[in-house]
Each structure stands twice: as structure tokens, then as C-alpha cells.
Motif scaffolding. Sequence first.
Motif, PDB file in Angstrom:
ATOM      1  N   ALA A 120       2.298   1.844  -3.383  1.00  0.00           N
ATOM      2  CA  ALA A 120       1.304   2.258  -4.368  1.00  0.00           C
ATOM      3  C   ALA A 120       0.951   3.733  -4.264  1.00  0.00           C
ATOM      4  O   ALA A 120       0.618   4.361  -5.276  1.00  0.00           O
ATOM      5  N   TYR A 121       1.027   4.284  -3.061  1.00  0.00           N
ATOM      6  CA  TYR A 121       0.488   5.629  -2.862  1.00  0.00           C
ATOM      7  C   TYR A 121       1.510   6.669  -2.404  1.00  0.00           C
ATOM      8  O   TYR A 121       1.157   7.826  -2.192  1.00  0.00           O
ATOM      9  N   LEU A 122       2.776   6.264  -2.236  1.00  0.00           N
ATOM     10  CA  LEU A 122       3.811   7.224  -1.871  1.00  0.00           C
ATOM     11  C   LEU A 122       4.945   7.175  -2.891  1.00  0.00           C
ATOM     12  O   LEU A 122       5.209   6.121  -3.484  1.00  0.00           O
ATOM     13  N   LYS A 135       5.559  10.769   4.740  1.00  0.00           N
ATOM     14  CA  LYS A 135       5.354  11.872   3.792  1.00  0.00           C
ATOM     15  C   LYS A 135       5.822  13.190   4.408  1.00  0.00           C
ATOM     16  O   LYS A 135       6.445  14.017   3.728  1.00  0.00           O
ATOM     17  N   GLY A 151       2.369   6.036   6.782  1.00  0.00           N
ATOM     18  CA  GLY A 151       2.488   6.682   5.482  1.00  0.00           C
ATOM     19  C   GLY A 151       2.456   8.193   5.594  1.00  0.00           C
ATOM     20  O   GLY A 151       3.253   8.901   4.951  1.00  0.00           O
ATOM     21  N   LEU A 211       0.834  -1.209   0.000  1.00  0.00           N
ATOM     22  CA  LEU A 211       0.000   0.000   0.000  1.00  0.00           C
ATOM     23  C   LEU A 211       0.868   1.259   0.000  1.00  0.00           C
ATOM     24  O   LEU A 211       0.566   2.232  -0.695  1.00  0.00           O
ATOM     25  N   ARG A 267      -0.796  -1.286  -9.533  1.00  0.00           N
ATOM     26  CA  ARG A 267      -1.928  -1.267  -8.607  1.00  0.00           C
ATOM     27  C   ARG A 267      -2.900  -2.393  -8.906  1.00  0.00           C
ATOM     28  O   ARG A 267      -3.670  -2.795  -8.029  1.00  0.00           O
TER      29      ARG A 267
END
Length: 254
Positions: free
Chosen positions: A162-164, A228, A224, A159, A184
Motif C-alpha cells: 500500500a505504501y511502497l 526504500k 519498509g 502494508l 487501500r
Amino acid sequence: MSTESKPISNEWQAFWLAVGFLTRIPMLVRIDYSQKLMNQCSVYFPLVGLLLGALYAGLFTLLSLAWSPLVCVLLVLCFHLFITGAFHEDGLADSVDALGGGYTVEKRLEIMKDSRIGTYGTVALVMALGLKAALLVNAQSIWLTLLVAPAISRLTPLLLMAYLPYVTDPDKSKSKPVAEGFSRKRLLISCLFTALIALMFSLWLPVLWLAAVTAIITVAMVWGWYLKQQLGGYTGDTLGASVVFCELVLLLGL
């Protein structure tokens, strides 16, 4: 090779590449290594976790014929550290050292690449392993927890990937090939596989489904968000740390 058998062969190699990437288990097939294959192998991280869980649960069951649950859990943890090369624990120590001792992104990444372990990393390792042992001993079903926890926790780094964005030096990182071109669509397959595991074993441990969803979402979102803010994205070490965090949150829920 026919067009039908080639995808099957690629997936079979991707699975064994994932085994070789996450563990010290010898790869029993010839791997035609490529960055594309390395990208594909990430979908099998939860399956590799289930394989490890089966080894842990089997070993615990065998050891419990002779010793107390605490002794058995500690021996299983020793086996875990050996069979995985303390891969994720190393990531935890490096991440905590970097995030605790660096005041700029550049300094944090520099500390993270340092092979030496500092005070923050040492304390994090001791506390994580001690808490994990205590939670396992107090679990409703120790062997079942040992079986499913490694699979569920290895969905979290997918995850994050996929998103960072990936932020470390790509030429010096082991996770570079996994990070680049992450699919993804394959993440969805991993999510469905992990959900199936949680649902199936919830028949024996009803709280498992809720604990699994809570652990995965909580760690992915909180860790996450923190990454960030502190780094601008993730590194290979922080992915390893996410596995340790997810396991601990899962065990707390169980």
C-alpha cells in the motif's frame, strides 16, 4: 447471474485465488481469472493465514499425543514448508542474498531473480527456521501461537504494497497482478479482520494484542524503510521475507 450474487461470487473466487496463490491447497471452485480478481484476493491473505494456522494447531494437537513439543513443532514446520511450498522462506532467502551481495539496485534485482541460493540466503533460512522452532517451543501456548501467527504476519506485506512502489520487472514477477491497483479500502478490511483475531484470542493470551501490533508496525516500518533505501520499493520476494520477519518478531513478543 443477478447483480446481488455476482459480487458474492467474485469474493468467493478471490478467496480461493488467495488460497491458491499462498498455498498448495487445491482450489475447489472454478476461477474466472483476471488481474482485477488477483488484486481483490489480497484482502484475504490474513484469512488464508488463519486457515493455515488452524491446520498447524490441529496437527500439533494431534502429534502431541505421541511426541514431545520439540518434535511436534519440527514436524509442523515440515508440514508448513510443504503446504506453502516454502513460498515466504524462498522470498527471505532471495531477499537476503540480493541485499547482502548486490552493490547497486540493478545488481540486487538481478540476484533476487536468480533461482540459486547463496551463502547469505542459506544462513538466513537456517537461522529463521531454527529461531522459529525455538520460540514456538517456549511459547506460553504453542497451539494458540501456531493458530494466530500466520494470520497476523500476513498483514505486513499488504502494508508494504500500500505504501511502497513496486520496483522489479513486472513481466517476470508472480506478484505483479497483486501489486498493481492495490486497494487501500481492502487493506482497511484486512486490518480490521486481523485486529479482530488479535483481540479475540487475547482473552486466552493477554500479551497477544500488544505483540501483534508491535510486530506488524515494527516490521512494516523498519523493513519498509530499508527496502526504500536499498531498492526504492518492494518486490515479491521482499513481501515474502516480511511475513517471516513479522512472525519472528511476534513470537519474540509472545
